[in-house]
Design an enzyme around this catalytic site. Structure first.
Site, PDB file in Angstrom:
ATOM      1  N   GLY A  48       9.961   3.134  36.858  1.00 19.84           N
ATOM      2  CA  GLY A  48       9.357   2.757  38.140  1.00 19.84           C
ATOM      3  C   GLY A  48       8.053   3.509  38.254  1.00 19.84           C
ATOM      4  O   GLY A  48       7.293   3.576  37.296  1.00 19.84           O
ATOM      5  N   GLU A  49       7.820   4.100  39.395  1.00 20.86           N
ATOM      6  CA  GLU A  49       6.598   4.879  39.596  1.00 20.86           C
ATOM      7  C   GLU A  49       7.024   6.311  39.891  1.00 20.86           C
ATOM      8  O   GLU A  49       7.604   6.593  40.944  1.00 20.86           O
ATOM      9  CB  GLU A  49       5.806   4.255  40.750  1.00 20.86           C
ATOM     10  N   SER A  50       6.730   7.198  38.949  1.00 21.54           N
ATOM     11  CA  SER A  50       7.265   8.560  39.058  1.00 21.54           C
ATOM     12  C   SER A  50       6.795   9.285  40.321  1.00 21.54           C
ATOM     13  O   SER A  50       7.555  10.043  40.926  1.00 21.54           O
ATOM     14  CB  SER A  50       6.925   9.366  37.808  1.00 21.54           C
ATOM     15  N   CYS A  80      11.538   6.135  31.078  1.00 13.57           N
ATOM     16  CA  CYS A  80      10.132   5.996  31.447  1.00 13.57           C
ATOM     17  C   CYS A  80       9.764   6.922  32.624  1.00 13.57           C
ATOM     18  O   CYS A  80       9.675   8.127  32.425  1.00 13.57           O
ATOM     19  CB  CYS A  80       9.827   4.522  31.703  1.00 13.57           C
ATOM     20  N   ARG A 111       1.395  10.635  31.098  1.00 13.48           N
ATOM     21  CA  ARG A 111       1.678   9.343  31.727  1.00 13.48           C
ATOM     22  C   ARG A 111       0.694   8.265  31.264  1.00 13.48           C
ATOM     23  O   ARG A 111      -0.460   8.557  31.002  1.00 13.48           O
ATOM     24  CB  ARG A 111       1.596   9.489  33.248  1.00 13.48           C
ATOM     25  N   ILE A 140       6.595  -0.156  29.038  1.00 15.61           N
ATOM     26  CA  ILE A 140       5.767  -0.645  30.151  1.00 15.61           C
ATOM     27  C   ILE A 140       5.008   0.529  30.768  1.00 15.61           C
ATOM     28  O   ILE A 140       5.623   1.421  31.360  1.00 15.61           O
ATOM     29  CB  ILE A 140       6.648  -1.327  31.224  1.00 15.61           C
ATOM     30  N   ARG A 141       3.720   0.527  30.608  1.00 13.69           N
ATOM     31  CA  ARG A 141       2.897   1.667  31.070  1.00 13.69           C
ATOM     32  C   ARG A 141       3.632   2.978  30.750  1.00 13.69           C
ATOM     33  O   ARG A 141       3.829   3.842  31.592  1.00 13.69           O
ATOM     34  CB  ARG A 141       2.596   1.558  32.570  1.00 13.69           C
ATOM     35  N   HIS A 176      12.497   1.250  27.870  1.00 11.56           N
ATOM     36  CA  HIS A 176      13.409   0.824  28.944  1.00 11.56           C
ATOM     37  C   HIS A 176      14.649   0.144  28.385  1.00 11.56           C
ATOM     38  O   HIS A 176      14.679  -1.095  28.312  1.00 11.56           O
ATOM     39  CB  HIS A 176      12.706  -0.188  29.855  1.00 11.56           C
ATOM     40  N   GLU A 178      17.224  -0.505  29.840  1.00  5.81           N
ATOM     41  CA  GLU A 178      17.781  -1.357  30.908  1.00  5.81           C
ATOM     42  C   GLU A 178      17.124  -2.731  30.934  1.00  5.81           C
ATOM     43  O   GLU A 178      17.584  -3.633  31.634  1.00  5.81           O
ATOM     44  CB  GLU A 178      17.663  -0.668  32.271  1.00  5.81           C
TER      45      GLU A 178
HETATM   46  N1  GLN Z   1       3.524   4.735  34.541  1.00  2.47           N
HETATM   47  C1  GLN Z   1       4.674   5.027  35.342  1.00  2.47           C
HETATM   48  C2  GLN Z   1       4.626   6.450  35.909  1.00  2.47           C
HETATM   49  O1  GLN Z   1       3.806   7.211  35.509  1.00  2.47           O
HETATM   50  C3  GLN Z   1       5.948   4.863  34.535  1.00  2.47           C
HETATM   51  C4  GLN Z   1       6.097   3.430  34.123  1.00  2.47           C
HETATM   52  C5  GLN Z   1       7.509   2.965  34.038  1.00  2.47           C
HETATM   53  O2  GLN Z   1       8.462   3.635  34.425  1.00  2.47           O
HETATM   54  N2  GLN Z   1       7.645   1.770  33.555  1.00  2.47           N
HETATM   55  O3  GLN Z   1       5.398   6.777  36.728  1.00  2.47           O
END
Ligand code: GLN
Length: 197
Positions: A48-50, A80, A111, A140-141, A176, A178
């Site tokens: 997600g977004e940390s 992630c 990140r 993903i990112r 991921h 999941e």
């Molecule tokens: N780029 C996101 C972060 O820094 C992590 C990306 C992800 O969990 N898919 O939180």
């Protein structure tokens, strides 16, 4: 034995969906409050977004009790963003604000180090103990694992680069599991949770 998925932001339904076939009904719990955390023997921290997840951990009162359990060897699998939060250190993002971390996994991460959302990719990952076929890695990112410290052990690699690392019962992956439709990493982590007395 109850197992939780941190359900504040990110790939929560995907982790719940991956775990549902692997656990008896009733053993799977979304964790949103300290009371939920107290009931689980292990926890998945989703992608997600940390920064957002860190803020919500603080707001929900979960940060402190989770940090305390992590110092006692609480089994966790962070994917992630989940790995970022568990790492010992984040190599600072240029101009970006980074979240605080729990320091449960002895690794340094950076990140978004493979590029933007558009540069997300899939590729085969070799995971220790899983054999063939290789695990389908979804990135993903993703963060990059820059360094595995003396207390860390790599357990997954892509093109020779470490993409999974653990310190004791705290595991983290830059990919991921999941989102891949392959349950082997979830299964392997569940099998490693020490059974209660
Ligand atoms: N780029 C996101 C972060 O820094 C992590 C990306 C992800 O969990 N898919 O939180």
């Amino acid at each position: 034995m109850k197992v939780g998925v941190l359900a504040l932001q990110g790939n929560v339904p995907e982790h719940l969906g991956a775990l549902r076939p692997l656990l008896p009904p009733g053993d799977l719990l979304p964790v949103r409050r300290p009371e939920d955390l107290a009931r689980v023997a292990a926890l998945f921290l989703p992608g997600g977004e940390s920064t957002t997840i860190a803020r919500l951990l603080d707001k929900s009162g979960l940060w402190r009790p989770l940090a305390d359990r992590l110092t006692e060897g609480f089994p966790v699998l962070g994917t992630c963003a989940g790995l970022i939060l568990l790492a010992r250190k984040i190599d600072p993002s240029p101009g970006g604000r980074d979240p605080p971390t729990f320091g449960a996994i002895d690794a340094v991460v950076r990140r978004n180090d493979y590029g933007t959302q558009r540069e997300s990719f899939e590729g085969p990952v070799r995971v220790e103990g899983l054999g063939e076929p290789p695990f389908p890695g979804v990135f993903i990112r993703a963060p990059r694992i820059l360094e595995v410290g003396r207390g860390g052990a790599a357990f997954a690699w892509r093109d020779g680069e470490v993409v999974g690392v653990r310190t004791g019962a705290a595991w983290g992956t830059t990919f991921h599991p999941e989102l891949s439709g392959d349950l082997r990493v979830h299964r392997q982590f569940l099998a490693a949770i020490p059974k209660g007395p």
